[in-house]
Design a protein around this motif. Structure first.
Motif, PDB file in Angstrom:
ATOM      1  N   ASP A 157      -7.256   0.576   3.111  1.00 29.39           N
ATOM      2  CA  ASP A 157      -7.270   1.020   1.721  1.00 29.39           C
ATOM      3  C   ASP A 157      -5.987   0.584   1.020  1.00 29.39           C
ATOM      4  N   LEU A 158      -5.978   0.623  -0.293  1.00 30.99           N
ATOM      5  CA  LEU A 158      -4.897   0.016  -1.070  1.00 30.99           C
ATOM      6  C   LEU A 158      -3.827   0.987  -1.534  1.00 30.99           C
TER       7      LEU A 158
ATOM      8  N   SER B  82     -13.457   0.452  -1.122  1.00 28.22           N
ATOM      9  CA  SER B  82     -12.356   0.637  -0.182  1.00 28.22           C
ATOM     10  C   SER B  82     -12.555  -0.163   1.109  1.00 28.22           C
TER      11      SER B  82
ATOM     12  N   ILE C 296      -9.480  -7.553  -3.938  1.00 24.01           N
ATOM     13  CA  ILE C 296      -8.961  -7.846  -2.603  1.00 24.01           C
ATOM     14  C   ILE C 296     -10.020  -8.502  -1.721  1.00 24.01           C
TER      15      ILE C 296
ATOM     16  N   THR D 231       0.818  -1.213   0.000  1.00 29.39           N
ATOM     17  CA  THR D 231       0.000   0.000   0.000  1.00 29.39           C
ATOM     18  C   THR D 231       0.852   1.263   0.000  1.00 29.39           C
TER      19      THR D 231
ATOM     20  N   ALA E 139     -10.108  -2.861  -4.999  1.00 31.17           N
ATOM     21  CA  ALA E 139     -10.628  -3.375  -3.735  1.00 31.17           C
ATOM     22  C   ALA E 139     -11.582  -4.542  -3.967  1.00 31.17           C
TER      23      ALA E 139
ATOM     24  N   ASN F 175      -5.404  -9.593   1.449  1.00 27.38           N
ATOM     25  CA  ASN F 175      -6.331  -8.598   1.981  1.00 27.38           C
ATOM     26  C   ASN F 175      -5.681  -7.909   3.183  1.00 27.38           C
TER      27      ASN F 175
ATOM     28  N   GLN G  74      -3.350   2.957  -6.130  1.00 34.12           N
ATOM     29  CA  GLN G  74      -3.887   1.941  -7.033  1.00 34.12           C
ATOM     30  C   GLN G  74      -3.497   2.185  -8.483  1.00 34.12           C
TER      31      GLN G  74
ATOM     32  N   ILE H 263      -0.025  -6.270  -0.112  1.00 32.04           N
ATOM     33  CA  ILE H 263      -1.294  -6.598  -0.762  1.00 32.04           C
ATOM     34  C   ILE H 263      -1.126  -7.649  -1.866  1.00 32.04           C
ATOM     35  N   GLU H 264       0.108  -8.035  -2.169  1.00 31.57           N
ATOM     36  CA  GLU H 264       0.342  -9.102  -3.137  1.00 31.57           C
ATOM     37  C   GLU H 264       1.746  -9.644  -2.919  1.00 31.57           C
TER      38      GLU H 264
END
Length: 410
Positions: free
Chosen positions: A51-52, A382, A65, A14, A62, A47, A55, A25-26
């Motif tokens: 919030d990410l 989100s 996710i 993030t 989201a 997850n 993006q 997040i990955e």
């Protein structure tokens, strides 16, 4: 006994600061033999419960996710896939910091020092005249880097870069030393139930329209109050001309709660669409922008093409109303003095949105309370704490386009 080999890792996050609130997040893991040959690959979205971030960089939504496991759920398999191997990453300091921070959050502390190689730092030896970015280093070896800032793409390219370095090394002593050190320092297994990893292509929304998820046969439609309640929710969902996954789920749940069947929903959608058309034609002119807007709504609601043609036709050429345009929606509006909260990494600086809000007599509010009228998120799905609280309170959540539309009506 042969060495286990290498584990090339890459994280999408993030933000840049694992010691703060930024999260993974990955993750992708690529296994290579001691000679650098790739033997296996894995990747999954994660997850983060927030919030990410940017993006526009990692291009993860989201909605994707929502289908992903947490770091705690994938940690046992991740540790097993790193155990006994030399960690490899491009800017290894960044990835190992995030790895350790995420492990600490689940109270797992490696009892051995992680052995890591950084292909960015190794570029000083093998590519002294090239840049330090992954793209620059890959270009020097003609390694394809298509779709950068996806963990699986970056990890694969980094593993191939490592193989290129190894092929150009004068001897293997440094590689063998790292492999022996990693082989001696094994990680403590983490016990946990196996959790499927969810790559991006498996996390995409199914594409199944929310209407198809509404039960076909329900008790008789509950009447005008239920109708107005559903239409009011639909109106809020369409403020930004996007139906997010949360909104899609909410519409299905509302239809089920009110006993509105799929056929009844289709009729309500048609009624809503004709009402929008009537509003667009109220001044006797349908502009190109209004026509495009109606086309967007028609696609979101699966309005039949013949009905779209009827709504956009000139009033004197329009076939008679099918009898579904009687409802007038009050609509969701912002009024001077309303409280508005922003969340997530916006495309415009927060200061600009604050100025826009105050210039329209609205009040920017940092925290989400029950008095807040609207929450604006970078992504309407989100997972930020503010967005979650807004949904719990029944507060409308829109994206920046939705805010712009609402400001135009203040």
């Amino acid at each position: 006994m042969p060495h286990t080999g290498f584990a090339t890792i890459d994280f999408e996050t993030t933000g840049l600061f694992p010691g703060g609130n930024d999260r993974v997040i990955e993750v992708a893991v690529v296994h290579s033999d001691p000679d650098g040959s790739i033997t296996a690959r894995w990747d999954t979205l994660i997850n983060p419960g927030r919030d990410l971030g940017r993006q526009d960089i990692h291009r993860i939504s989201a909605a994707e996710i929502l289908r992903a496991p947490t770091f705690a759920q994938i940690a046992p398999e991740l540790i097993a896939r790193l155990d006994g191997r030399v960690l490899v990453a491009h800017n290894a300091a960044f990835d190992t910091r995030f790895l350790i921070a995420e492990l600490e959050r689940i109270d797992y502390v490696p009892d051995v020092e992680l052995v890591a190689l950084c292909t960015m730092q190794l570029a000083r030896v093998f590519l002294p005249d090239a840049g330090r970015s992954l793209a620059d280093c890959c270009a020097a070896f003609d390694i394809v880097l298509d779709g950068a800032h996806r963990a699986s793409v970056d990890a694969e390219a980094t593993a191939r870069l490592l193989a290129g370095y190894m092929a150009h090394a004068r001897d293997r002593s440094s590689w063998d030393q790292a492999l022996e050190q990693a082989d001696r320092g094994r990680l403590i297994p983490l016990i946990g139930a196996p959790t499927p990893w969810v790559p991006r292509e498996h996390a995409q929304p199914t594409g199944r329209h929310f209407l198809e998820r509404i039960v076909e046969t329900l008790p008789p439609f509950g009447g005008s109050d239920a109708q107005n309640e559903y239409l009011a929710l639909l109106d809020r969902c369409l403020l930004d001309r996007v139906i997010s996954q949360h909104e899609s789920d909410g519409l299905v749940a509302m239809a089920t709660k009110l006993g509105i069947s799929r056929d009844a929903c289709e009729k309500l959608h048609l009624e809503y669409f004709w009402s929008l058309g009537a509003a667009a034609w109220s001044d006797g002119v349908l502009t190109a922008d209004e026509r495009d807007d109606l086309a967007t709504v028609a696609a979101l609601l699966q309005i039949p093409s013949d009905q779209f043609d009827r709504v956009v036709a000139e009033p004197d050429e329009r076939p008679s109303d099918p009898g579904t345009a009687g409802t007038t929606l009050a609509g969701f509006r912002l009024e001077p003095g309303d409280l508005v909260t922003l969340t997530g990494e916006m495309s415009r600086p927060r200061s600009e949105w604050h100025d826009a809000l105050t210039s329209h007599g609205l009040v920017p509010k940092e925290a989400v309370t029950k008095q807040v009228k609207l929450v604006v998120a970078a992504d309407p799905d989100s997972l930020s704490g503010k967005a979650r609280k807004a949904r719990n309170y029944g507060i409308t959540v829109v994206d920046e386009a939705g805010l712009a539309r609402l400001l135009a009506g203040v």
